[in-house]
Design a protein around this motif. Structure first.
Motif, short mmCIF file in Angstrom:
data_model
loop_
_atom_site.label_atom_id
_atom_site.label_comp_id
_atom_site.label_asym_id
_atom_site.label_seq_id
_atom_site.Cartn_x
_atom_site.Cartn_y
_atom_site.Cartn_z
N PHE A 184 59.73 91.81 92.27
CA PHE A 184 60.65 92.29 93.29
C PHE A 184 60.46 93.78 93.55
O PHE A 184 60.46 94.22 94.71
N CYS A 185 60.32 94.56 92.48
CA CYS A 185 60.30 96.02 92.63
C CYS A 185 58.94 96.55 93.08
O CYS A 185 58.87 97.45 93.93
N PHE A 186 57.86 96.02 92.50
CA PHE A 186 56.53 96.54 92.79
C PHE A 186 55.69 95.57 93.63
O PHE A 186 54.84 96.00 94.40
N GLY A 187 55.93 94.27 93.44
CA GLY A 187 55.13 93.30 94.18
C GLY A 187 55.33 93.39 95.68
O GLY A 187 54.37 93.22 96.45
N MET A 218 61.25 92.79 106.48
CA MET A 218 61.76 91.60 105.80
C MET A 218 61.30 91.56 104.34
O MET A 218 62.05 91.16 103.45
N ILE A 219 60.06 91.99 104.10
CA ILE A 219 59.56 92.01 102.72
C ILE A 219 60.28 93.08 101.90
O ILE A 219 60.71 92.83 100.76
N LEU A 220 60.42 94.26 102.47
CA LEU A 220 61.08 95.35 101.74
C LEU A 220 62.56 95.08 101.52
O LEU A 220 63.16 95.66 100.61
N ALA A 221 63.16 94.24 102.35
CA ALA A 221 64.59 93.94 102.19
C ALA A 221 64.88 93.27 100.86
O ALA A 221 65.99 93.40 100.32
N PHE A 222 63.88 92.55 100.30
CA PHE A 222 64.07 91.88 99.01
C PHE A 222 63.74 92.78 97.83
O PHE A 222 63.74 92.30 96.69
N ASN A 223 63.46 94.03 98.09
CA ASN A 223 63.17 94.98 97.02
C ASN A 223 64.44 95.73 96.64
O ASN A 223 65.05 96.39 97.50
N PRO A 224 64.90 95.67 95.38
CA PRO A 224 66.11 96.41 95.00
C PRO A 224 65.95 97.91 95.15
O PRO A 224 66.95 98.62 95.30
N VAL A 225 64.71 98.40 95.10
CA VAL A 225 64.49 99.83 95.30
C VAL A 225 64.92 100.24 96.70
O VAL A 225 65.40 101.37 96.91
N THR A 226 64.78 99.33 97.66
CA THR A 226 65.20 99.64 99.04
C THR A 226 66.71 99.85 99.10
O THR A 226 67.18 100.79 99.76
N SER A 227 67.47 98.99 98.43
CA SER A 227 68.92 99.19 98.38
C SER A 227 69.26 100.49 97.68
O SER A 227 70.17 101.22 98.09
N GLY A 228 68.53 100.81 96.61
CA GLY A 228 68.73 102.09 95.94
C GLY A 228 68.39 103.27 96.82
O GLY A 228 69.04 104.31 96.77
N MET A 229 67.35 103.11 97.67
CA MET A 229 66.99 104.17 98.60
C MET A 229 68.09 104.39 99.64
O MET A 229 68.41 105.53 99.99
#
Length: 302
Positions: A184-187, A218-229
């Motif tokens: 999720f974070c790096f993939g 859409m891909i970045l939306a599933f990254n928790p780092v995006t929510s943190g950003m």
């Protein structure tokens, strides 16, 4: 309560010394970092250095980041202890004949994880309030941190419960948990970077601004780092990191639709991912329950 297992889980966890030790350890870390920031600020001001409000808000974000990372790191250990304790007492095997047990069992673990993490956040609110007196952080930022704690607790809890539901060994489940977190974070970053490289190689270094940019979002939306950003932008007002990432991928992050919608969609994407993982975990426990009720006697040698 509609979930009879939840009350049992809450009573068992509330009587466990592990919860008290987690609260003490959690608050000690928050207090130590807060005192360190206050000491640095006092020394800087006494030395004649000027500190802007943005610096204090950045420090509050760093304090928040420690709490969010604590949630992600401590959740698999808690889930491991919950599942191992149940297996030692043969609780799943005893109650597997009850209809709906698999769903109640998984949801009780999920509610318990969120309860523990929210309790940790509540225990640290007095320290955050004291820090906000000196830093000028408003109570809205503290509430926003609580919402982020709930979001990350649900997502990390869903990943951990899924891992321990599909794996027969605790070590394998623990490793699977961090593999999924890394995906999720790096993939997601690796996938977007690969797609961008392919697009650049196939279109004379011109990044398409249409479907490919939407796919990146859409891909970045599933990254928790995006929510943190998004949380970082809301707290500090610094949009530099988001601008660098979006410009690199050819995304227009200055549009009103992006500003007011993308980070909310990212939070919903994490919730959706958590729901999917919990659904699979319920399904896996339900299949295991049916196997326990209807064993395959053909495998037993005559």
């Amino acid at each position: 309560m509609r979930n009879p297992l939840l009350l049992t889980e809450l009573l068992r966890e509330g009587r466990n010394i592990r919860l008290a030790l987690m609260v003490i350890f959690y608050d000690a870390i928050i207090a130590f970092v807060s005192i360190a920031f206050l000491f640095i600020n006092a020394e800087s001001l006494s030395g004649g250095y000027y500190y802007s409000p943005a610096t204090y808000r950045t420090q509050f974000f760093m304090l928040s980041l420690i709490q969010l990372l604590f949630v992600i790191l401590i959740t698999p250990f808690n889930v491991w202890s919950y599942f191992s304790s149940d297996k030692e007492n043969n609780i799943p095997d005893h109650f597997v004949v009850i209809p709906g047990f698999a769903k109640n069992y998984v949801l009780s673990k999920m509610y318990l994880i969120m309860f523990v993490n929210v309790l940790l956040w509540i225990s640290g609110v007095p320290i955050l309030t004291l820090f906000s007196v000196y830093s000028g952080v408003s109570w809205r930022d503290i509430i926003r941190l609580g919402l982020m704690m709930i979001l990350f607790s649900f997502w990390a809890g869903a990943v951990a419960i899924f891992s321990f539901s599909v794996s027969s060994s605790g070590i394998r489940a623990f490793a699977l948990h961090f593999i999924i977190v890394a995906c999720f974070c790096f993939g997601t970053f690796m996938v977007t970077e690969t797609l961008r490289a392919l697009a650049v190689a196939g279109q004379n270094s011109q990044i398409p601004a249409g479907q490919l940019s939407f796919l990146f979002l859409m891909i970045l939306a599933f990254n928790p780092v995006t929510s943190g950003m998004g949380y970082y932008v809301n707290i500090t007002g610094d949009n530099g990191i988001a601008n660098a990432l979006c410009n690199h991928l050819g995304i227009n992050n200055s549009s009103t639709l992006f500003i007011f919608s993308f980070y909310k969609v990212a939070a919903l994407a994490l919730i959706l991912a958590g729901i999917i993982l919990l659904t699979v975990a319920v399904r896996r426990n339900d299949i295991h329950g049916r196997q326990q009720k209807n064993p395959d006697y053909s495998l037993i040698p005559e």
